[in-house]
Design a protein around this motif. Structure first.
Motif, short mmCIF file in Angstrom:
data_model
loop_
_atom_site.label_atom_id
_atom_site.label_comp_id
_atom_site.label_asym_id
_atom_site.label_seq_id
_atom_site.Cartn_x
_atom_site.Cartn_y
_atom_site.Cartn_z
N ARG A 269 0.85 -1.17 0.00
CA ARG A 269 0.00 0.00 0.00
C ARG A 269 0.90 1.23 0.00
O ARG A 269 1.97 1.25 0.61
CB ARG A 269 -0.90 0.03 1.24
N PHE A 270 0.46 2.25 -0.70
CA PHE A 270 1.25 3.47 -0.82
C PHE A 270 0.50 4.64 -0.23
O PHE A 270 -0.72 4.59 -0.02
CB PHE A 270 1.57 3.76 -2.29
N GLY A 271 1.25 5.70 0.03
CA GLY A 271 0.67 6.95 0.49
C GLY A 271 1.51 8.09 -0.06
O GLY A 271 2.58 7.87 -0.62
N VAL A 289 -0.75 2.12 -8.89
CA VAL A 289 -0.12 2.72 -7.71
C VAL A 289 -1.11 3.63 -6.99
O VAL A 289 -1.22 3.61 -5.76
CB VAL A 289 1.16 3.48 -8.12
N LYS A 290 -1.85 4.43 -7.74
CA LYS A 290 -2.84 5.30 -7.10
C LYS A 290 -3.97 4.49 -6.49
O LYS A 290 -4.49 4.82 -5.42
CB LYS A 290 -3.37 6.32 -8.11
N GLN A 296 -0.55 10.80 -5.40
CA GLN A 296 -0.10 11.10 -6.76
C GLN A 296 0.86 10.01 -7.21
O GLN A 296 1.58 9.44 -6.39
CB GLN A 296 0.60 12.46 -6.84
N ALA A 297 0.89 9.74 -8.50
CA ALA A 297 1.83 8.77 -9.07
C ALA A 297 2.45 9.41 -10.31
O ALA A 297 1.74 9.72 -11.27
CB ALA A 297 1.13 7.47 -9.44
N ALA A 311 8.35 15.15 -16.48
CA ALA A 311 7.56 14.32 -15.56
C ALA A 311 6.10 14.44 -15.91
O ALA A 311 5.64 15.48 -16.41
CB ALA A 311 7.81 14.75 -14.11
N VAL A 312 5.36 13.38 -15.63
CA VAL A 312 3.93 13.37 -15.91
C VAL A 312 3.20 12.63 -14.79
O VAL A 312 3.68 11.60 -14.30
CB VAL A 312 3.63 12.71 -17.28
N GLU A 313 2.07 13.18 -14.36
CA GLU A 313 1.28 12.53 -13.31
C GLU A 313 0.25 11.61 -13.96
O GLU A 313 -0.15 11.79 -15.11
CB GLU A 313 0.58 13.60 -12.47
N GLN A 314 -0.17 10.61 -13.20
CA GLN A 314 -1.06 9.57 -13.73
C GLN A 314 -2.32 10.13 -14.39
O GLN A 314 -2.75 9.65 -15.45
CB GLN A 314 -1.45 8.61 -12.59
#
Length: 491
Positions: A269-271, A289-290, A296-297, A311-314
């Motif tokens: 699990r991520f945060g 991941v999100k 944010q991923a 860079a690019v966000e999901q």
């Protein structure tokens, strides 16, 4: 940035710098900020005592972590440059790189020295083969010193701080990339380009003081520690990594795509914010991941020659419906243009100064085909032969000459898609007429043992496709052939 880090470490000496994790997942302080600063002082004093100073070169074969960071700080202090030596590259490649860098001193931990000396037999079983390091000059031990190792680097704790080199800009780091064993290729970053890259990471990630960051590269360690955030190095093993994430609850996490996929498979699990790079980050991976809890991923497009570039966000990646791989807008200070042949060219303050032995060039030829769409970079495949496997760049030209053992007419190393942006490395070998395939396989097995982390996943004995009037090996056709015929797994 390194000067800023040095001051930041001394301003809060009792706070944790690098965090460790026990087998049960308990988080503990591995080294404090003050201890890390003292270690850098001792290493700098050791370098000065050995006559290594301004414009000197230090070969470093030390595993990532606090000691490797202390070596970088020490080199920065005395004005020397660091040549990064990867023990996994194999003895022939490493020997050629040492000959090109010509270090005044080689710093190695006990593991690297053992693999190159008295522990060679055990290391060979682990497929780690190194040349004898002492033939390139004096060697000093960083970290735990075992019997048979070179003398330790650095003086006693509390030794006086050596004078700081203040000669302006100059070479800081040499990182080897492609080339051949006859002509290795190495990226040279100066103090200013290294600082610009680290500043770009700081502006991108914005680490907050006091809250842990999970990541193991210098471009994670330095900006995070300079901002006052402790750093935890990712542990090995997907289940252990999942436990580490749960106990640590980091504000930001940087893992390569293969590590992310393995952690997700283990139920991690991520945060906070998650960053990934060094290999293609698909929209599907970032979405997973999100879904696993990340706020944010981000996928980061970066090269050894320029880190980071874009860079690019999901959410943006998921909304992109065009063809190709959206990697985002160039970061502030980075300029991106597309050459007439479709190759992406980059420039900016964080770009490498030159390749070792070559003249400076402000433009970085990425080897990636791309187009600009709405100010954003969209990749459309690679122009060069590099294979990207498990977030590691593998250059076939380094290893293909060694595949031409007796009985082999032609041999290529090609990448075959393995899903989610990763590749399998396949050795496609054409035996000569009348050659015994069993003998060829036996001879190649010895070569594979010397290839380190570039060891192929599979071997395919077949005729290599040719093309053109000159009948040169056709890499694209060979890759398609390898994809259709998986070959025999290399053990």
């Amino acid at each position: 940035m390194l000067d800023r880090l040095d001051h930041a470490l001394r301003a809060a000496p009792d706070r944790p710098a690098v965090l460790g994790t026990t087998r049960r997942g308990t988080v503990r302080t591995r080294i404090t900020r003050g201890d890390l600063a003292d270690l850098a002082d001792r290493y700098a004093a050791g370098l000065g005592a050995r006559g290594v100073g301004r414009d000197g070169t230090i070969g470093v074969a030390v595993r990532p972590g606090p000691r490797a960071l202390a070596v970088l700080l020490a080199a920065h202090r005395v004005g020397a440059r660091v040549a990064v030596l990867d023990p996994g590259a194999g003895p022939d490649v490493l020997r050629a790189r040492l000959a090109l860098a010509r270090p005044d001193l080689v710093l190695a931990d006990a593991v690297a020295q053992a693999a190159a000396g008295w522990g060679r037999a055990l290391a060979r079983r682990a497929r780690l083969v190194l040349p004898e390091l002492t033939q390139w000059g004096p060697v000093a031990t960083v970290g735990l010193r075992l019997p048979g190792c070179a003398p330790a680097l650095g003086g006693a704790s509390g030794s006086s701080r050596p004078p700081r080199h203040d000669g302006g800009d100059g070479d800081a780091v040499i990182v080897f990339t492609s080339g051949t064993t006859d002509r290795p290729r190495a990226v040279v970053h100066t103090r200013s380009s290294l600082a610009a890259g680290m500043a770009a990471v700081t502006d991108l990630v914005r680490p907050a003081p006091g809250t842990p960051v999970l990541g193991g590269t210098f471009f994670v360690l330095v900006p995070s520690l300079a901002a006052g955030a402790p750093v935890a190095l990712p542990v090995r093993g997907p289940r252990a990594l999942a436990r580490q994430l749960r106990r640590l609850d980091p504000q930001a996490t940087y893992l390569t795509p293969p590590h992310l996929r393995a952690a997700l498979a283990a139920g991690a699990r991520f945060g906070g914010r998650v960053w990934t790079g060094s290999a293609p980050a698909s929209e599907d991976l970032l979405t997973r991941v999100k879904a696993a809890g990340a706020d944010q991923a981000w996928g980061v497009y970066a090269l050894t020659e320029l880190f980071p570039a874009a860079a690019v966000e999901q959410a943006d990646k998921a909304a992109f419906t065009g063809s190709g791989d959206l990697v985002g807008a160039p970061l502030p200070g980075v300029s991106a243009t597309v050459a007439a042949d479709g190759e992406l060219l980059l420039a900016g303050p964080a770009a490498r100064h030159r390749y070792l032995g070559a003249e400076p060039d402000p433009r970085v030829a990425t080897g990636d085909r791309a187009r600009m769409e709405g100010g954003r970079i969209v990749l459309a495949g690679r122009c060069k032969d590099m294979v990207l496997r498990r977030a590691e760049n593998i250059y076939p030209g380094l290893y293909e000459p060694a595949l031409h053992v007796p009985g082999v007419e032609l041999a290529l190393l090609v990448g075959v898609p393995a899903g989610d942006g990763d590749e399998r490395l396949v050795a496609v070998v054409q035996p000569g007429r009348g050659a015994d395939p069993r003998r060829v396989r036996t001879a190649l097995a010895e070569v594979f043992d010397r290839m380190g982390t570039a060891r192929p996943d599979a071997l395919l004995l077949t005729e290599v496709p040719l093309s053109g009037r000159s009948r040169k090996p056709d890499r694209a056709a060979t890759a398609r052939l390898a994809a259709d015929h998986r070959g025999v797994p290399v053990r």
